[in-house]
Design an enzyme around this catalytic site. Structure first.
Site, PDB file in Angstrom:
ATOM      1  CD  GLN A   1      -2.746  -1.055   0.288  1.00  0.00           C
ATOM      2  OE1 GLN A   1      -3.530  -0.334  -0.137  1.00  0.00           O
ATOM      3  NE2 GLN A   1      -2.639  -2.563  -0.266  1.00  0.00           N
TER       4      GLN A   1
ATOM      5  CB  ALA B   1     -11.171   0.655   3.479  1.00  0.00           C
ATOM      6  CG  HIS B   2      -7.698   0.261   0.823  1.00  0.00           C
ATOM      7  ND1 HIS B   2      -6.417  -0.565   0.080  1.00  0.00           N
ATOM      8  CD2 HIS B   2      -8.803   0.152   0.274  1.00  0.00           C
ATOM      9  CE1 HIS B   2      -7.428  -2.293  -0.164  1.00  0.00           C
ATOM     10  NE2 HIS B   2      -8.649  -1.798  -0.001  1.00  0.00           N
ATOM     11  CG  ASN B   3      -6.946   3.146  -3.355  1.00  0.00           C
ATOM     12  OD1 ASN B   3      -6.353   2.748  -2.565  1.00  0.00           O
ATOM     13  ND2 ASN B   3      -6.605   4.833  -3.962  1.00  0.00           N
TER      14      ASN B   3
ATOM     15  CB  SER C   1     -12.320   1.873  -4.099  1.00  0.00           C
ATOM     16  OG  SER C   1     -10.637   0.988  -3.871  1.00  0.00           O
TER      17      SER C   1
END
Lengths: 357, 357, 357
Positions: free
Chosen positions: B201, B242-244, B262
């Protein structure tokens, strides 16, 4: 160290069945226990292990109906779980010397802080101005105790707990690592331009005596006044308590539950995990709420049992859940009924016509 | 300190009704207030207290319909909640000197870190290589600010916050204790042998100006690019981002909600507590999502209100929920209808037979 | 640094389609990528970007059906996601030197602790008596590793992680900030006076090799024996694991899920976010559980898919959910059917009467 069945029975006022000289040197769960182990059976789910277990001694409820032969020596008591808990406590005292004393040289303790006798302050712990750490309290490494905050007698604050300014922790309280007490309540006034203006949170949190709080919980300070966790409350891990909430004595709450602002929960309630409770409601004493329920209304009658999201009466809710599973079949029955009725209607109208002919 | 109704009214452009010389020395919630207290009523749920309260001064909305006699002196304003918030802010400034300055001698600050004027770095705080702490920022005890990370002007980072390498925090941001910003996103590629291979990441987290983040939240760094929390967003405690993920300006999210990878959330959305939102979807501006909902699909129309798990249109969902409660009765009606129809069928076929005879 | 399509293809055993000399200097998500970027498409949801993207090189699955013209040079591989992950890993090794070494002068390391070669112990980290930090392990700033605890070879423990006494962490484990391992299980024996007596928790937590645990999770120590997280398990953020739980190899669990005490989860399960699982049940290997589900019963058949709260068979549950949305219509149909049947009954009884006349 070895203990005989006779010795153990005398500690817990139990009655030995089998060899009074059977001896054990450690404790184990009934499903894992082997020769030389002491174990117990309290939950009926685990009764089957009684007959298979190689444990040397097993503590059981005297109400238990023994259905087949058991290898182990049994000790019969009124409440096997409590008796075993008592033994674990004694055992724990013997094997670990949990109590520490002294202020670590790396700790940062304000000159104005008041530190009682026999206190432990661990490495890198921070004690703010005018904070008070009472006699025998244990502040583990890396804790932060804010200005004017208090920690009561013999309370145990595990590493990395953060207690904000002005919050008060009672006596014999246990707080596990990572829990945050006294962060700002979530209060914002919407502005005309769509942004939000922070409402200062000038209250505090009061945690009364004999409370235990799990790891990584968050308990927000009150907007004004106090968020209050009353005597004997037990909170599991990752629980969210919003500003101005009050939780009554001896209420027990399982992990990941969240209580919204200003809600007042009665005493001796039992609340499952991942429950959500809206703000500004009141929950009567002895209420029990099933895991994952969502409570949107006050509960006025003590001893109510609730489940579902939105939550309502436990029994009715279970009935609806059962029918929910059958909805495809119910829909099918409705469709076939519609067809039959249509046919009947057609038949009748035909008949009517033929009758009239 | 004492303040008169007249003085307070002039601060918040209010109109006094009652004794302009009535005076108060502290603030309290309307249900707790006694003589000498200033309070307010904004939420209709608390109007009843207006008539019982011993508060000396109460701030109310000028739209409020006073239905019976009130002991307190009233100050009428357009928006009692905002006015009270403004007073709390002034009060807060007076009683607490929240702003600190100076670098504690026990802090560990990298030589390559850039530290602005009037910055506070508390005990045992760690500032990594090339990190930048801008003017007036407050880094409380035990924080970790990773390499190349930035904290903007006047931002307040409470004790025990962890900001990983390369993450960027804007100006006037508040982050409460225990929150983790920039931990690795949850990305793994399944392997043939059933194990999982970590996807590095390499992105970061950007938190824009005027954001407030509660305690013990987790905001993961992007796989690539940035996880972004836009201007004015307010996050409660124990929230998972969460990521993005991207969260639009002024969106407000209550405690324990989780947003999967995302997903892009619009501006000025209001999201309840314990909501779950799947990954890779888009949520339109001004969407409101009820507590405990589970959102599995994009929301394309702004100002949509949703509830349920899976979530859909608020009003329809409430109707289904109401019928859900009645499922036992509905099943009963279906059964009795089936019986009636069977009887009718039998009757008719009998009739037909008898007719034919 | 620049890399050509040819160079990249040789690293990942791919086949170039387009200009083998096309070159890139950084990586980006397909929806954000511009000229000079390397990207990938694995999720069908993102295929549309393939045709719009300005990325210079895109890695795709060789099974992908290219439906229109693509500007970028393509590299076709068997598994685009895994290949990209491999490249990210190489890239990550190049840009960041994640590995650190040495014991910070401010760290507090017990004299009886055993510290392996090439270990990093960051600022303000605390290593307890008889703890063992194995070769190459990374203990970031502010961590607490309790007495007798172990951290295995090359494991990475990010800042602010708390590992209680006696807990064992395997090799190549990654634990993100704020996670608490080994706090007391939630066990209390109810007393006659309504209060609760703490059951000492004398077990530990064992985390096996190659596990990754997200930020702010809580994993409780066993009452007796061990809470066990087996090889290759991947846990997202804010997850609660209660005492005596066992999680099988390579099982993956998304954020905010909670597992109650003594439950045993099989290997290679996939569990969504915000799932709740009751205590004392067993879940078969390869079970998949949808987000927000609530599991109240054991799962005996491997590869079962479940959803709902309470959870049951995925497909049936989706059907019931679909009908749930239609409940208002179904109720309407039932009402109209009741009316029709009543009319038919009336008609028939009238007829009967008239027939008999």
């Amino acid at each position: 160290m070895h203990f005989t069945a006779e010795q153990i029975a005398s500690l817990i006022q139990g009655k030995v069945e089998g060899d009074p000289q059977a001896s054990v040197s450690k404790v184990a769960k009934i499903e894992d226990a082997s020769t030389g182990d002491l174990s117990f059976v309290a939950n009926p789910k685990y009764e089957e292990y009684l007959y298979k277990s190689n444990a040397s001694i097993i503590i059981v409820n005297d109400s238990l109906n023994i259905e087949s032969s058991v290898k182990a020596t049994l000790i019969k008591v009124k409440d096997a779980y409590s008796s075993f808990a008592l033994l674990l406590e004694r055992y724990n005292d013997l094997i670990s010397n949990g109590h520490r004393s002294g202020i670590d040289s790396t700790a940062s303790v304000s000159e104005s802080a008041k530190i009682g006798a026999d206190v432990y302050v661990g490495a890198f712990a921070y004690i703010g101005d005018n904070a008070h750490i009472a006699e025998g309290a244990q502040i583990y490494p890396g804790c932060v105790i804010g200005d004017n905050a208090q920690v009561g007698t013999k309370s145990k604050v595990y590493s990395g707990v953060r207690i904000y300014n002005d919050c008060i922790i009672g006596d014999n309280v246990i707080i596990h690592s990572g829990t945050v007490i006294g962060s700002d309540g979530f209060g914002f006034a919407p502005q005309k331009d769509g942004s939000y203006k922070k409402i200062p949170q000038i209250g505090n949190v009061i945690v009364e005596d004999n409370v235990e709080i799990g790891a990584n919980c968050t308990i927000d300070r009150a907007t004004m006044g106090s968020t209050r966790i009353k005597k004997g409350v037990k909170l599991d891990n990752l629980i969210q308590i919003a500003h101005n909430v009050e939780i009554g004595e001896n209420t027990v709450i399982a992990a990941q539950t969240g209580i919204s602002g200003s809600t007042k929960i009665g005493r001796n309630c039992v609340i499952g995990g991942q429950v959500g409770i809206v703000g500004h409601i009141t929950i009567a004493d002895y209420t029990s709420i099933n895991a994952q329920s969502g409570l949107a209304k006050s509960v006025n009658t003590p001893k109510t049992a609730l489940t579902g999201s939105p939550a309502y009466d436990y029994k009715s809710s279970l009935k609806s859940q059962a029918i929910f599973r059958n909805l495809p079949e119910i829909q099918q029955r409705l469709i076939s009924l519609e067809k039959t009725v249509e046919e009947l209607s057609a038949l009748l109208s035909e008949k009517n016509i033929s009758d009239k002919k």
